[in-house]
Write an enzyme that holds these catalytic residues in place. Structure first.
Site, PDB file in Angstrom:
ATOM      1  N   GLU A   1      -2.567  -9.339   2.507  1.00  0.00           N
ATOM      2  CA  GLU A   1      -3.053  -9.992   3.728  1.00  0.00           C
ATOM      3  C   GLU A   1      -4.572  -9.986   3.825  1.00  0.00           C
ATOM      4  OE1 GLU A   1      -2.689  -5.658   4.942  1.00  0.00           O
ATOM      5  OE2 GLU A   1      -1.702  -7.048   3.560  1.00  0.00           O
TER       6      GLU A   1
ATOM      7  N   HIS B   1      -3.727  -4.925  -0.588  1.00  0.00           N
ATOM      8  CA  HIS B   1      -3.348  -5.569   0.680  1.00  0.00           C
ATOM      9  C   HIS B   1      -3.360  -7.079   0.483  1.00  0.00           C
ATOM     10  CE1 HIS B   1      -3.409  -2.067   3.432  1.00  0.00           C
ATOM     11  NE2 HIS B   1      -4.245  -1.580   2.528  1.00  0.00           N
TER      12      HIS B   1
ATOM     13  N   CYS C   1       0.846  -1.195   0.000  1.00  0.00           N
ATOM     14  CA  CYS C   1       0.000   0.000   0.000  1.00  0.00           C
ATOM     15  C   CYS C   1       0.884   1.249   0.000  1.00  0.00           C
ATOM     16  CB  CYS C   1      -0.993  -0.046   1.149  1.00  0.00           C
ATOM     17  SG  CYS C   1      -2.372   1.117   0.953  1.00  0.00           S
TER      18      CYS C   1
END
Length: 212
Positions: free
Chosen positions: A194, A192, A87
């Site tokens: 994750e 992202h 990011c």
């Protein structure tokens, strides 16, 4: 092997830590720690720089950490440790950020961070939610990942690279929006991983097992 996720108080690190620890356990690639300690970054085998918020604030927070900024640059620039920016952590790899004011980046990949300007006025900024990846250049980080698989984005600015060869993937959001960048031992993901379910976990796994 040690993977250091840098904590410079510019991101929610809980989900990133869990995802990286899970994939490190599955791939047998050692320990993952969240750290603000320069000496830990200096001895890490891999480094992850997350980031949420505005480019100038994140840049100032990183440079304001005593010894941390220097340890990061030495590890990545001088010792060639594999690096992943996420990011705003990816955006900081740029030469220049233009959010609110001109702010110098790390200068690792030539280009500038500019506001997203969709050609379709119905598309809102920030760009928020799921979007399909379009892979521009093959890279080991994409092993098992194909164009059309989706990732989760939350951002208003994106990285406009100078060299098209260093834009590894993009998404279409009323025009091309950079999704993945890379050069040498360095990678960056605007989304992202994750929070990107199986696709994101595969990308994390590939980063952890990558041998540049």
């Amino acid at each position: 092997m040690l993977t250091a996720i840098i904590d410079y108080e510019s991101g929610n690190l809980h989900s990133a830590k869990k995802a990286f620890q899970r994939m490190a356990a599955e791939t047998g690639t050692g320990k993952v720690v969240v750290t603000a300690e320069p000496e830990v970054v200096a001895r890490a085998d891999r480094i992850v720089l997350p980031g949420d918020g505005a480019f100038p604030a994140c840049a100032a927070a990183l440079r304001g950490r005593s010894g941390l900024f220097e340890a990061l640059r030495e590890a990545v620039e001088d010792r060639g440790r594999p690096f992943l920016g996420i990011c705003v952590g990816m955006q900081l790899m740029a030469s220049l950020g233009r959010e609110f004011e001109e702010t110098e980046g790390l200068g690792w990949i030539a280009g500038e961070v500019v506001k997203i300007a969709p050609s379709d006025p119905a598309l809102k900024v920030p760009h928020m939610g799921w979007n399909d990846l379009v892979i521009d250049h093959d890279h080991p980080v994409f092993a098992g990942v194909e164009s059309g698989q989706h990732a989760y984005f939350v951002h208003s600015y994106h990285f406009r690279v100078t060299d098209p060869a260093e834009r590894l993937a993009h998404v279409d959001y009323g025009g091309d929006v950079t999704a993945v960048i890379g050069r040498g031992t360095m990678l960056g993901m605007q989304f992202h991983p994750e929070k990107s379910q199986s696709t994101g976990l595969r990308l994390i796994s590939n980063f952890l097992t990558w041998r540049p």
